[in-house]
Design a protein around this motif. Sequence first.
Motif, PDB file in Angstrom:
ATOM      1  N   ARG A 119     -23.915   7.225  -8.636  1.00  0.00           N
ATOM      2  CA  ARG A 119     -23.683   8.486  -7.933  1.00  0.00           C
ATOM      3  C   ARG A 119     -22.254   8.635  -7.438  1.00  0.00           C
ATOM      4  O   ARG A 119     -21.834   9.743  -7.078  1.00  0.00           O
ATOM      5  CB  ARG A 119     -24.654   8.613  -6.755  1.00  0.00           C
ATOM      6  N   TYR A 120     -21.490   7.529  -7.441  1.00  0.00           N
ATOM      7  CA  TYR A 120     -20.103   7.578  -6.982  1.00  0.00           C
ATOM      8  C   TYR A 120     -19.111   7.445  -8.134  1.00  0.00           C
ATOM      9  O   TYR A 120     -17.980   7.085  -7.933  1.00  0.00           O
ATOM     10  CB  TYR A 120     -19.873   6.479  -5.936  1.00  0.00           C
ATOM     11  N   TRP A 121     -19.584   7.726  -9.358  1.00  0.00           N
ATOM     12  CA  TRP A 121     -18.743   7.771 -10.550  1.00  0.00           C
ATOM     13  C   TRP A 121     -18.226   6.398 -10.972  1.00  0.00           C
ATOM     14  O   TRP A 121     -17.257   6.295 -11.722  1.00  0.00           O
ATOM     15  CB  TRP A 121     -17.569   8.751 -10.367  1.00  0.00           C
ATOM     16  N   ASN A 122     -18.844   5.330 -10.477  1.00  0.00           N
ATOM     17  CA  ASN A 122     -18.513   3.991 -10.956  1.00  0.00           C
ATOM     18  C   ASN A 122     -19.200   3.756 -12.295  1.00  0.00           C
ATOM     19  O   ASN A 122     -20.391   4.050 -12.449  1.00  0.00           O
ATOM     20  CB  ASN A 122     -18.967   2.929  -9.951  1.00  0.00           C
ATOM     21  N   ASN A 148     -13.807   3.338 -12.101  1.00  0.00           N
ATOM     22  CA  ASN A 148     -14.312   4.592 -11.553  1.00  0.00           C
ATOM     23  C   ASN A 148     -13.679   5.736 -12.333  1.00  0.00           C
ATOM     24  O   ASN A 148     -12.445   5.812 -12.451  1.00  0.00           O
ATOM     25  CB  ASN A 148     -13.962   4.691 -10.067  1.00  0.00           C
ATOM     26  N   VAL A 177     -17.994  17.127  -8.179  1.00  0.00           N
ATOM     27  CA  VAL A 177     -18.432  16.163  -7.162  1.00  0.00           C
ATOM     28  C   VAL A 177     -19.387  16.832  -6.185  1.00  0.00           C
ATOM     29  O   VAL A 177     -20.439  16.284  -5.840  1.00  0.00           O
ATOM     30  CB  VAL A 177     -17.231  15.562  -6.412  1.00  0.00           C
ATOM     31  N   SER A 181     -23.467  16.127  -6.396  1.00  0.00           N
ATOM     32  CA  SER A 181     -23.816  15.173  -5.348  1.00  0.00           C
ATOM     33  C   SER A 181     -25.325  15.117  -5.229  1.00  0.00           C
ATOM     34  O   SER A 181     -26.005  16.148  -5.253  1.00  0.00           O
ATOM     35  CB  SER A 181     -23.197  15.584  -4.013  1.00  0.00           C
ATOM     36  N   LYS A 189     -19.876   8.025   1.721  1.00  0.00           N
ATOM     37  CA  LYS A 189     -19.163   7.339   0.645  1.00  0.00           C
ATOM     38  C   LYS A 189     -18.511   8.338  -0.304  1.00  0.00           C
ATOM     39  O   LYS A 189     -17.412   8.094  -0.811  1.00  0.00           O
ATOM     40  CB  LYS A 189     -20.112   6.417  -0.126  1.00  0.00           C
ATOM     41  N   THR A 190     -19.166   9.464  -0.523  1.00  0.00           N
ATOM     42  CA  THR A 190     -18.566  10.501  -1.359  1.00  0.00           C
ATOM     43  C   THR A 190     -17.354  11.103  -0.665  1.00  0.00           C
ATOM     44  O   THR A 190     -16.323  11.369  -1.304  1.00  0.00           O
ATOM     45  CB  THR A 190     -19.586  11.596  -1.699  1.00  0.00           C
ATOM     46  N   LEU A 193     -14.537   8.760  -1.114  1.00  0.00           N
ATOM     47  CA  LEU A 193     -14.016   8.850  -2.476  1.00  0.00           C
ATOM     48  C   LEU A 193     -13.119  10.071  -2.626  1.00  0.00           C
ATOM     49  O   LEU A 193     -12.022   9.990  -3.207  1.00  0.00           O
ATOM     50  CB  LEU A 193     -15.170   8.911  -3.469  1.00  0.00           C
TER      51      LEU A 193
END
Length: 276
Positions: A119-122, A148, A177, A181, A189-190, A193
């Motif tokens: 969910r955090y683009w990792n 990422n 994003v 989300s 956390k977003t 980022l």
Amino acid sequence: MKSAELTTNMMPNLGVLLRHWRDLRGRSQLDLSLDTGISQKQISFVESGRSVPSRQTLMAIAQALDMPLRDRNTLLLAAGYAPMFSESAWDSAEMTSVTNALRRMLRQHEPFPALVMDRYWNVLMTNESAPRFFGCFIDMGARQGPRNMLHLMFDPQGMRPFVANWQDVARSLFERVYRESLGRVVDEKTKALLAELLAYPDVNSDWKNPVAIGFMPFIPLGFIRGDRVLNYFSMVTTVGTPQTVAAQELRIECMFPADEATEIHHAEMMAAAGNP
């Protein structure tokens, strides 16, 4: 008696959570009552800590508020119940059937890049073409993990110099994003980022305010290679009806050539890149 006292003591936290999610969704207690069939009085009592809701009641409310599974677990814990949805890692044994399916999807998308992100683009998984593709532009081995995708696109030492329409792409990525989300909620956390992305040079702080860009069915992504611009677009897939937190938080992104010339040159470029 101790169990009941513990549950009662947790009710104010539960009430705060419920009000928070109602506010996020713009729903009044009456709206929520109509959506769930739970009386407005009972919802009011739950939010004020005067009533101990059942698990079924809580899950009905969570469903109506479209809460992500991870947050539903938090809601249950706040009420004194055990979590309902597994929070095992994406590569745990119980996720084997899902990860096997993802590997098949990645393989089937060759020779075009495809990857799986959290969910955090990792980046969690890729097909063989993804690192080969980005390796045609930069030294991927020199970049520290975890990789990422947003940092890769915004970093002047990454793909940014090779993106033909970088400002348009950067604005669209900020919009994505917010749009993608989980549960349509930008968590802490977003936010962190996004702050890291805004810290890169020449990133406009106004981009953090999501706006619809253009009227095209997709945002073209042009990569400069020599005297050519290769045009791509991406499609994002998620796991349908997920029953674990990890499954819900995965997304699969597949890149496609946007025109015939790009498709031809992509094949030539990947052939020249050789095996990974």
